[in-house]
Design an enzyme around this catalytic site. Sequence first.
Site, PDB file in Angstrom:
ATOM      1  N   CYS A   7       0.474  -1.422   0.017  1.00  0.00           N
ATOM      2  CA  CYS A   7       0.368   0.029   0.391  1.00  0.00           C
ATOM      3  C   CYS A   7       0.817   0.932  -0.351  1.00  0.00           C
ATOM      4  O   CYS A   7       0.127   2.041  -0.398  1.00  0.00           O
ATOM      5  CB  CYS A   7      -0.383   0.033   0.999  1.00  0.00           C
ATOM      6  SG  CYS A   7      -2.079  -1.571   0.734  1.00  0.00           S
ATOM      7  N   ASN A  86       1.695 -16.626  -4.273  1.00  0.00           N
ATOM      8  CA  ASN A  86       1.502 -17.132  -2.879  1.00  0.00           C
ATOM      9  C   ASN A  86       0.733 -17.328  -1.796  1.00  0.00           C
ATOM     10  O   ASN A  86       0.436 -15.687  -1.822  1.00  0.00           O
ATOM     11  CB  ASN A  86       3.558 -16.988  -2.092  1.00  0.00           C
ATOM     12  CG  ASN A  86       4.177 -17.152  -2.868  1.00  0.00           C
ATOM     13  OD1 ASN A  86       4.179 -18.337  -4.367  1.00  0.00           O
ATOM     14  ND2 ASN A  86       4.892 -16.675  -3.968  1.00  0.00           N
ATOM     15  N   HIS A  97      -0.317  -8.450   0.718  1.00  0.00           N
ATOM     16  CA  HIS A  97      -1.321  -7.582   0.035  1.00  0.00           C
ATOM     17  C   HIS A  97      -1.101  -8.664  -1.489  1.00  0.00           C
ATOM     18  O   HIS A  97      -0.153  -9.053  -1.618  1.00  0.00           O
ATOM     19  CB  HIS A  97      -0.509  -6.097  -0.278  1.00  0.00           C
ATOM     20  CG  HIS A  97      -0.948  -5.029  -1.210  1.00  0.00           C
ATOM     21  ND1 HIS A  97      -1.728  -4.156  -0.534  1.00  0.00           N
ATOM     22  CD2 HIS A  97      -1.882  -5.273  -2.814  1.00  0.00           C
ATOM     23  CE1 HIS A  97      -2.357  -3.535  -1.994  1.00  0.00           C
ATOM     24  NE2 HIS A  97      -2.549  -4.791  -2.698  1.00  0.00           N
ATOM     25  N   HIS A  99      -0.483 -10.215  -4.550  1.00  0.00           N
ATOM     26  CA  HIS A  99       0.224  -9.927  -5.732  1.00  0.00           C
ATOM     27  C   HIS A  99       0.350 -11.172  -6.844  1.00  0.00           C
ATOM     28  O   HIS A  99       0.582 -12.233  -6.250  1.00  0.00           O
ATOM     29  CB  HIS A  99       1.643  -8.770  -5.123  1.00  0.00           C
ATOM     30  CG  HIS A  99       2.159  -9.857  -3.832  1.00  0.00           C
ATOM     31  ND1 HIS A  99       1.946 -10.398  -2.728  1.00  0.00           N
ATOM     32  CD2 HIS A  99       3.765 -11.003  -4.072  1.00  0.00           C
ATOM     33  CE1 HIS A  99       2.760 -10.818  -2.178  1.00  0.00           C
ATOM     34  NE2 HIS A  99       3.527 -11.392  -2.557  1.00  0.00           N
ATOM     35  N   HIS A 101       3.813 -12.296  -8.949  1.00  0.00           N
ATOM     36  CA  HIS A 101       4.508 -12.630  -9.462  1.00  0.00           C
ATOM     37  C   HIS A 101       4.838 -13.052 -10.778  1.00  0.00           C
ATOM     38  O   HIS A 101       4.332 -13.698 -11.453  1.00  0.00           O
ATOM     39  CB  HIS A 101       5.454 -13.350  -9.408  1.00  0.00           C
ATOM     40  CG  HIS A 101       5.902 -13.488  -7.362  1.00  0.00           C
ATOM     41  ND1 HIS A 101       6.944 -12.880  -7.260  1.00  0.00           N
ATOM     42  CD2 HIS A 101       5.259 -13.803  -6.668  1.00  0.00           C
ATOM     43  CE1 HIS A 101       7.016 -13.085  -6.111  1.00  0.00           C
ATOM     44  NE2 HIS A 101       5.723 -13.464  -5.555  1.00  0.00           N
TER      45      HIS A 101
HETATM   46  P1  5GP Z   1       6.122 -13.049  -1.705  1.00  0.00           P
HETATM   47  O1  5GP Z   1       7.496 -13.753  -0.765  1.00  0.00           O
HETATM   48  O2  5GP Z   1       5.088 -12.433  -0.785  1.00  0.00           O
HETATM   49  O3  5GP Z   1       5.069 -14.263  -2.196  1.00  0.00           O
HETATM   50  O4  5GP Z   1       6.492 -12.134  -2.303  1.00  0.00           O
HETATM   51  C1  5GP Z   1       6.968 -10.698  -2.663  1.00  0.00           C
HETATM   52  C2  5GP Z   1       7.399  -9.816  -2.846  1.00  0.00           C
HETATM   53  O5  5GP Z   1       7.661  -8.618  -2.646  1.00  0.00           O
HETATM   54  C3  5GP Z   1       9.429 -10.744  -2.954  1.00  0.00           C
HETATM   55  O6  5GP Z   1       9.537 -11.268  -4.575  1.00  0.00           O
HETATM   56  C4  5GP Z   1      10.259  -9.679  -2.667  1.00  0.00           C
HETATM   57  O7  5GP Z   1      10.933 -10.243  -3.053  1.00  0.00           O
HETATM   58  C5  5GP Z   1       9.710  -8.331  -3.152  1.00  0.00           C
HETATM   59  N1  5GP Z   1       9.257  -7.118  -1.961  1.00  0.00           N
HETATM   60  C6  5GP Z   1       9.379  -7.325  -1.207  1.00  0.00           C
HETATM   61  N2  5GP Z   1       9.530  -6.225  -0.676  1.00  0.00           N
HETATM   62  C7  5GP Z   1      10.031  -5.114  -1.379  1.00  0.00           C
HETATM   63  C8  5GP Z   1      10.365  -3.379  -2.173  1.00  0.00           C
HETATM   64  O8  5GP Z   1      10.289  -2.987  -1.313  1.00  0.00           O
HETATM   65  N3  5GP Z   1      10.051  -3.633  -3.274  1.00  0.00           N
HETATM   66  C9  5GP Z   1       9.720  -4.238  -4.592  1.00  0.00           C
HETATM   67  N4  5GP Z   1       9.986  -3.618  -5.413  1.00  0.00           N
HETATM   68  N5  5GP Z   1       9.561  -5.536  -4.159  1.00  0.00           N
HETATM   69  C10 5GP Z   1       9.834  -6.236  -2.927  1.00  0.00           C
HETATM   70 ZN    ZN Z   2      -2.212  -3.018   1.118  1.00  0.00          ZN
END
Ligand code: 5GP
Ligand code: ZN
Length: 113
Positions: A7, A86, A97, A99, A101
Amino acid sequence: MDDCLFCKIIAGEIPSKKVYEDDRVYAFYDIDPQAPIHFLVIPKQHITGANKIDATNGDLVGHAFQVIAQITKELGCGDDYRVVTNCGPKAGQSVNHLHFHVLAGRELGWPPG
Ligand code: 5GP
Ligand code: ZN
C-alpha cells in the site's frame, strides 16, 4: 492499510520501478528478481491474499491477468511467462497484500520448490 508495504508503494511513500498503472492495479519490478524479467502486479485495493478473493473483488483478478498479457507482450516475453501467487507463509507469502509475480526471460522449471 497503514502498515502495508505494498500500500505504501502504491501511495508512492516507498519508491518502486513502475511497469504499469491504471485505476485498479499497479505493476512494478520485484526488488529481488528471480528471473531476467520479474515484476509484481497488485490491486490498489488492499486484499491480504488470494484466499480473500471473493464475489466482491474477483473481477480484479481477471483484470490483472489482462494487464499481465498486455505487459508481457510489451516487454517482449512472447507467450512464455509464469504467473505465481503465494498464499500463506507455508507457501512463501511474505507480504500480506495480494500480488501476482510475473516471471519470464529464462526456462522455468517445474515443480516449484
Ligand atoms: P511473496 O514472498 O509475498 O510471494 O512476494 C513478495 C515479493 O515482494 C518478493 O519477491 C520480494 O522480493 C518483493 N519485495 C519485498 N519488498 C519489496 C520492495 O520494497 N520493493 C519491491 N519492488 N519488491 C519488494
Ligand atoms: Zn496493502
